[in-house]
Design a protein around this motif. Structure first.
Motif, PDB file in Angstrom:
ATOM      1  N   GLU A 114       0.851  -1.183   0.000  1.00  0.00           N
ATOM      2  CA  GLU A 114       0.000   0.000   0.000  1.00  0.00           C
ATOM      3  C   GLU A 114       0.891   1.240   0.000  1.00  0.00           C
ATOM      4  O   GLU A 114       1.801   1.361   0.813  1.00  0.00           O
ATOM      5  CB  GLU A 114      -0.914   0.007   1.229  1.00  0.00           C
ATOM      6  CG  GLU A 114      -1.901   1.163   1.246  1.00  0.00           C
ATOM      7  CD  GLU A 114      -2.835   1.090   2.441  1.00  0.00           C
ATOM      8  OE1 GLU A 114      -3.773   1.894   2.503  1.00  0.00           O
ATOM      9  OE2 GLU A 114      -2.606   0.232   3.313  1.00  0.00           O
ATOM     10  N   ASN A 115       0.647   2.137  -0.918  1.00  0.00           N
ATOM     11  CA  ASN A 115       1.427   3.365  -1.022  1.00  0.00           C
ATOM     12  C   ASN A 115       0.690   4.499  -0.322  1.00  0.00           C
ATOM     13  O   ASN A 115      -0.317   4.991  -0.815  1.00  0.00           O
ATOM     14  CB  ASN A 115       1.667   3.720  -2.489  1.00  0.00           C
ATOM     15  CG  ASN A 115       2.501   4.991  -2.635  1.00  0.00           C
ATOM     16  OD1 ASN A 115       3.080   5.478  -1.667  1.00  0.00           O
ATOM     17  ND2 ASN A 115       2.571   5.510  -3.854  1.00  0.00           N
ATOM     18  N   LYS A 116       1.205   4.918   0.849  1.00  0.00           N
ATOM     19  CA  LYS A 116       0.596   5.991   1.617  1.00  0.00           C
ATOM     20  C   LYS A 116       1.277   7.336   1.369  1.00  0.00           C
ATOM     21  O   LYS A 116       0.940   8.337   2.004  1.00  0.00           O
ATOM     22  CB  LYS A 116       0.661   5.662   3.115  1.00  0.00           C
ATOM     23  CG  LYS A 116      -0.314   4.581   3.568  1.00  0.00           C
ATOM     24  CD  LYS A 116      -1.750   5.033   3.409  1.00  0.00           C
ATOM     25  CE  LYS A 116      -2.727   4.038   4.015  1.00  0.00           C
ATOM     26  NZ  LYS A 116      -4.134   4.480   3.848  1.00  0.00           N
ATOM     27  N   GLU A 117       2.226   7.355   0.455  1.00  0.00           N
ATOM     28  CA  GLU A 117       2.911   8.602   0.153  1.00  0.00           C
ATOM     29  C   GLU A 117       2.164   9.382  -0.922  1.00  0.00           C
ATOM     30  O   GLU A 117       1.234   8.873  -1.552  1.00  0.00           O
ATOM     31  CB  GLU A 117       4.350   8.311  -0.276  1.00  0.00           C
ATOM     32  CG  GLU A 117       5.140   7.569   0.794  1.00  0.00           C
ATOM     33  CD  GLU A 117       6.615   7.496   0.472  1.00  0.00           C
ATOM     34  OE1 GLU A 117       7.209   8.551   0.168  1.00  0.00           O
ATOM     35  OE2 GLU A 117       7.176   6.386   0.527  1.00  0.00           O
ATOM     36  N   ASP A 118       2.593  10.617  -1.173  1.00  0.00           N
ATOM     37  CA  ASP A 118       1.892  11.463  -2.143  1.00  0.00           C
ATOM     38  C   ASP A 118       2.502  11.402  -3.531  1.00  0.00           C
ATOM     39  O   ASP A 118       2.126  12.154  -4.416  1.00  0.00           O
ATOM     40  CB  ASP A 118       1.852  12.919  -1.661  1.00  0.00           C
ATOM     41  CG  ASP A 118       3.256  13.489  -1.416  1.00  0.00           C
ATOM     42  OD1 ASP A 118       4.237  12.763  -1.665  1.00  0.00           O
ATOM     43  OD2 ASP A 118       3.360  14.648  -0.974  1.00  0.00           O
ATOM     44  N   LYS A 119       3.478  10.499  -3.717  1.00  0.00           N
ATOM     45  CA  LYS A 119       4.106  10.314  -5.023  1.00  0.00           C
ATOM     46  C   LYS A 119       4.127   8.825  -5.359  1.00  0.00           C
ATOM     47  O   LYS A 119       4.081   7.984  -4.466  1.00  0.00           O
ATOM     48  CB  LYS A 119       5.537  10.866  -5.039  1.00  0.00           C
ATOM     49  CG  LYS A 119       5.637  12.376  -4.890  1.00  0.00           C
ATOM     50  CD  LYS A 119       7.078  12.810  -5.002  1.00  0.00           C
ATOM     51  CE  LYS A 119       7.187  14.336  -4.964  1.00  0.00           C
ATOM     52  NZ  LYS A 119       6.726  14.906  -3.705  1.00  0.00           N
ATOM     53  N   ALA A 120       4.194   8.516  -6.630  1.00  0.00           N
ATOM     54  CA  ALA A 120       4.305   7.123  -7.051  1.00  0.00           C
ATOM     55  C   ALA A 120       5.652   6.562  -6.598  1.00  0.00           C
ATOM     56  O   ALA A 120       6.663   7.271  -6.577  1.00  0.00           O
ATOM     57  CB  ALA A 120       4.182   7.021  -8.566  1.00  0.00           C
ATOM     58  N   ILE A 121       5.658   5.279  -6.223  1.00  0.00           N
ATOM     59  CA  ILE A 121       6.884   4.675  -5.700  1.00  0.00           C
ATOM     60  C   ILE A 121       7.207   3.377  -6.441  1.00  0.00           C
ATOM     61  O   ILE A 121       6.357   2.776  -7.089  1.00  0.00           O
ATOM     62  CB  ILE A 121       6.773   4.369  -4.192  1.00  0.00           C
ATOM     63  CG1 ILE A 121       5.662   3.344  -3.932  1.00  0.00           C
ATOM     64  CG2 ILE A 121       6.574   5.630  -3.379  1.00  0.00           C
ATOM     65  CD1 ILE A 121       5.636   2.834  -2.511  1.00  0.00           C
TER      66      ILE A 121
ATOM     67  N   GLY B  94       6.740  -1.844  -9.334  1.00  0.00           N
ATOM     68  CA  GLY B  94       6.975  -0.562  -9.969  1.00  0.00           C
ATOM     69  C   GLY B  94       5.720   0.222 -10.258  1.00  0.00           C
ATOM     70  O   GLY B  94       4.675  -0.338 -10.591  1.00  0.00           O
ATOM     71  N   SER B  95       5.837   1.543 -10.140  1.00  0.00           N
ATOM     72  CA  SER B  95       4.762   2.486 -10.468  1.00  0.00           C
ATOM     73  C   SER B  95       3.510   2.239  -9.640  1.00  0.00           C
ATOM     74  O   SER B  95       2.404   2.109 -10.178  1.00  0.00           O
ATOM     75  CB  SER B  95       4.426   2.436 -11.966  1.00  0.00           C
ATOM     76  OG  SER B  95       5.491   2.909 -12.739  1.00  0.00           O
TER      77      SER B  95
ATOM     78  N   ILE C 262       1.283   6.620 -14.909  1.00  0.00           N
ATOM     79  CA  ILE C 262       1.999   7.346 -13.864  1.00  0.00           C
ATOM     80  C   ILE C 262       2.850   8.439 -14.496  1.00  0.00           C
ATOM     81  O   ILE C 262       3.650   8.178 -15.394  1.00  0.00           O
ATOM     82  CB  ILE C 262       2.886   6.393 -13.050  1.00  0.00           C
ATOM     83  CG1 ILE C 262       2.060   5.213 -12.546  1.00  0.00           C
ATOM     84  CG2 ILE C 262       3.551   7.126 -11.901  1.00  0.00           C
ATOM     85  CD1 ILE C 262       0.890   5.604 -11.678  1.00  0.00           C
ATOM     86  N   GLN C 263       2.673   9.653 -14.013  1.00  0.00           N
ATOM     87  CA  GLN C 263       3.438  10.780 -14.515  1.00  0.00           C
ATOM     88  C   GLN C 263       4.576  11.115 -13.546  1.00  0.00           C
ATOM     89  O   GLN C 263       4.418  11.025 -12.328  1.00  0.00           O
ATOM     90  CB  GLN C 263       2.530  12.010 -14.681  1.00  0.00           C
ATOM     91  CG  GLN C 263       1.331  11.782 -15.594  1.00  0.00           C
ATOM     92  CD  GLN C 263       1.732  11.563 -17.043  1.00  0.00           C
ATOM     93  OE1 GLN C 263       2.766  12.057 -17.493  1.00  0.00           O
ATOM     94  NE2 GLN C 263       0.919  10.811 -17.776  1.00  0.00           N
ATOM     95  N   GLY C 264       5.711  11.508 -14.117  1.00  0.00           N
ATOM     96  CA  GLY C 264       6.816  11.954 -13.277  1.00  0.00           C
ATOM     97  C   GLY C 264       7.666  10.805 -12.777  1.00  0.00           C
ATOM     98  O   GLY C 264       7.365   9.633 -12.995  1.00  0.00           O
ATOM     99  N   PRO C 265       8.763  11.157 -12.088  1.00  0.00           N
ATOM    100  CA  PRO C 265       9.719  10.143 -11.621  1.00  0.00           C
ATOM    101  C   PRO C 265       9.186   9.363 -10.422  1.00  0.00           C
ATOM    102  O   PRO C 265       8.265   9.801  -9.726  1.00  0.00           O
ATOM    103  CB  PRO C 265      10.942  10.971 -11.235  1.00  0.00           C
ATOM    104  CG  PRO C 265      10.374  12.299 -10.848  1.00  0.00           C
ATOM    105  CD  PRO C 265       9.200  12.529 -11.762  1.00  0.00           C
TER     106      PRO C 265
END
Length: 628
Positions: free
Chosen positions: A40-47, A115-116, A585-588
């Motif tokens: 689960e990704n709880k951050e504000d950016k893709a990981i 990824g992503s 997914i946009q951005g790094p």
């Protein structure tokens, strides 16, 4: 040598792995293991989440899939370079992708890349593997689910960059684990033992041939999940014929039936009554820093027990190793009261204070010593197995296998199964894992009894099959057989016959000048519905055999067997891409490495914060030298 370890995320708690569910199906002496990892990704950016974890060294990873919402993506096995490029291309184009590979240095370490993973997104990863269960000295079958991953020491000058392992104390592992196992056998399940806290054994039928084992709540990741299964009258010669995959092409590895033969040789009593009392016993004890604490105590106790049990008149020597090595005698000495007392005193004072784990150097020195005529060399290795050059070490033992037998002992939790089992398999000996004092003595004495048995020579496996049926071995030739100890042989059966429904196999060998034959008849029809378990274990055995050969031309054959069977290898990887996702997914990406459990006090006190130095997620660690 530098290891990289510690908590990765900037705020220390945004680890994307939330929980692991493990379900095991034990069928007699084979286990099918399914692990489901919840992210689960709880951050504000893709990981991109990277998790490095251990598996049994002889496991056959055979299925890998990902589920995002209601969408399931099943991974394919491909050439590793091709799979890596496809994964990178998917991430570059903003697609979700999943990549699973085994380490180049050691086949018991895998790396999973998710990824992503978008912000607030969840996914589940399903990983399936099959593995054989080892037979213990007391007749129990050992199942071990590795959850402890120790950093692997990479010696100076060895090939490769080593395995990047992130380890934290058990109390800081930020994800949960649930575990259950179903056990079934034609014979009664007598009991299940474990040092882990288990719920009471639950039988599923009145015959007690089916049962359920569950891990009690609160597992602290301070030890591997290890339990021992005892069947009534379990260890008898047997053959399992498994049907090929439906609709697969006949004549292929998956399309044909596969055979798993369990051999339990019985040596003639006349030979066993004259067990040798001669031999050169060379003990190689790991005294590197990672052996500090209970490990060095366990290794010392194991070695002391062996020393006190050697037959008078044999020869012996003891090597200690770490960053350097030192024998207690310039050469192997005759075992008598004087030399034994000196050795016992020396061993009793040994500490884990010799730095890194440079096992190749003492092995080369031992092999350079001339063997003593009439004293067969027996090498005993005691180590926690934390090395990054596992394949180099095993290759050296294999090269010198004609001059000795190698018996290995994995000391403590998280010991490398690939190294410990590989040493014994290639050295014609036997592997043991010592995780506590309660089972140490029978294991030690069993290995010593095996070492005292005369070496079996000229082993052959001969098949007697009806006309029209042929056999293709998937196992390498047997190079060691011990009295009453199981050996497994895998083979592919091709063709059909109208002349007979049974086959016969004869294992023949020379023992102390006697020619011995053990025969076993078996039906050619599939004996039970086991899915493709036997096929996959056979394919894994074939792949490992081909990988151990130095012929670079075999890579094509390894990749072919791996892709055809769906079993991973050192030259292939699993790749899954969510091509149907409408969300790009946009951005790094930010990279997040998932910390694994580590139990060695030697590195518990270190925590290192790794922070991405570029938007691509490359991590730069603060270096710590664990070998000094």
């Amino acid at each position: 040598m530098v290891f990289r370890c510690g908590l990765i995320t900037i705020n220390k708690d945004a680890v994307p792995l939330k929980g692991i569910e493990v379900e095991v199906e034990v069928k007699d002496h084979v286990a099918v293991v399914v692990s489901t990892l919840h992210y689960e990704n709880k951050e504000d950016k893709a990981i991109e989440a990277v998790f490095v974890f251990p598996l049994p060294g002889d496991a056959a990873v055979c299925q890998f899939s990902a589920k995002i919402g209601q969408t399931e993506i099943v991974a394919e096995v491909k050439d590793k370079q091709e799979a890596r490029e496809e994964y990178d291309d998917a991430l570059s184009s903003g697609q979700q992708a999943f990549f699973l590979e085994e380490s180049d240095q050691s086949p018991d370490i895998f790396s999973l890349s998710v990824g992503s993973l978008p912000p607030e997104e969840s996914c589940s990863i399903r990983l399936e593997y099959v593995t054989e269960l080892a037979v213990e000295a007391d007749g129990g079958l050992r199942f071990c689910l590795p959850v402890v991953l120790n950093p692997r020491y990479q010696p100076q000058g060895s090939e490769g960059q080593g395995v990047q392992v992130t380890s934290v104390p058990a109390s800081l592992v930020p994800y949960s684990l649930s575990f259950s196992a179903r056990v079934s056998s034609p014979r009664e399940v007598s009991k299940v033992d474990s040092k882990c806290s288990l719920e009471p054994l639950q039988y599923l039928n009145t015959e007690k041939t089916k049962a359920v084992v569950k891990l009690a709540a609160g597992h602290k990741f301070d030890r591997d999940i290890e339990f021992f299964i005892y069947y009534k009258d379990a260890h008898q010669p047997a053959a399992v014929v498994e049907a090929g995959k439906a609709f697969a092409t006949p004549g292929t590895l998956i399309g044909d039936p596969a055979l798993m033969l369990s051999v339990y040789p019985e040596f003639p009593q006349a030979v066993m009554s004259s067990v040798t009392t001669s031999g050169e016993f060379v003990f190689l004890l790991d005294r590197s820093g990672s052996m500090q604490g209970p490990r060095i105590n366990s290794a010392r106790d194991t070695l002391l027990l062996l020393l006190k049990s050697l037959p008078m008149g044999c020869y012996f020597n003891i090597y200690s190793f770490g960053s350097s090595f030192e024998p207690i005698f310039p050469k192997s000495m005759e075992y008598n009261e004087t030399t034994m007392e000196k050795a016992l005193k020396n061993v009793g004072e040994m500490q884990a204070n010799m730095g890194g784990t440079e096992i190749l150097k003492p092995l080369k020195d031992i092999y350079s010593q001339t063997c003593i005529p009439g004293q067969p060399r027996q090498l005993f290795v005691f180590t926690d197995g934390e090395v990054g050059n596992t394949k180099d070490v095993i290759s050296l033992v294999k090269t010198n296998s004609s001059s000795h037998r190698c018996f290995s002992f994995g000391i403590g939790q998280g010991a490398s199964t690939a190294l410990i089992t590989g040493l014994a398999k290639e050295g014609g000996g036997y592997a043991q894992f010592i995780t506590g004092a309660d089972r140490m003595q029978p294991k030690v004495m069993q290995s010593l009894q095996f070492a005292l048995q005369p070496a079996v020579k000229d082993i052959s496996v001969n098949w007697d099959l009806p006309k029209g049926v042929s056999v293709t071995p998937m196992s390498p030739p047997l190079n060691a057989i011990f009295q009453g100890q199981r050996s497994l042989v895998y083979a592919q059966l091709t063709g059909k016959s109208s002349e007979g429904t049974d086959g016969c196999v004869t294992v023949a060998y020379t023992l102390a000048g006697h020619i011995v034959q053990n025969k076993l008849s078996f039906p050619l029809q599939p004996t039970e519905d086991t899915g493709l378990t036997v096929h996959r274990l056979g394919a894994r055995t074939l792949i490992r055999s081909l990988e151990s050969d130095k012929d670079v031309g075999l890579k094509k054959k390894i990749v072919e067997v791996s892709i055809q069977s769906g079993v991973s290898s050192s030259f292939t990887a699993f790749i899954a891409v969510n091509k149907g996702s409408s969300q790009v997914i946009q951005g790094p990406l930010l990279q997040r490495r998932i910390p694994g459990a580590g139990v060695c006090e030697y590195f518990h006190s270190f925590s290192i914060l790794l922070i991405p130095t570029r938007v691509t997620g490359v991590l730069e660690p603060i270096p710590v030298n664990f070998g000094q």
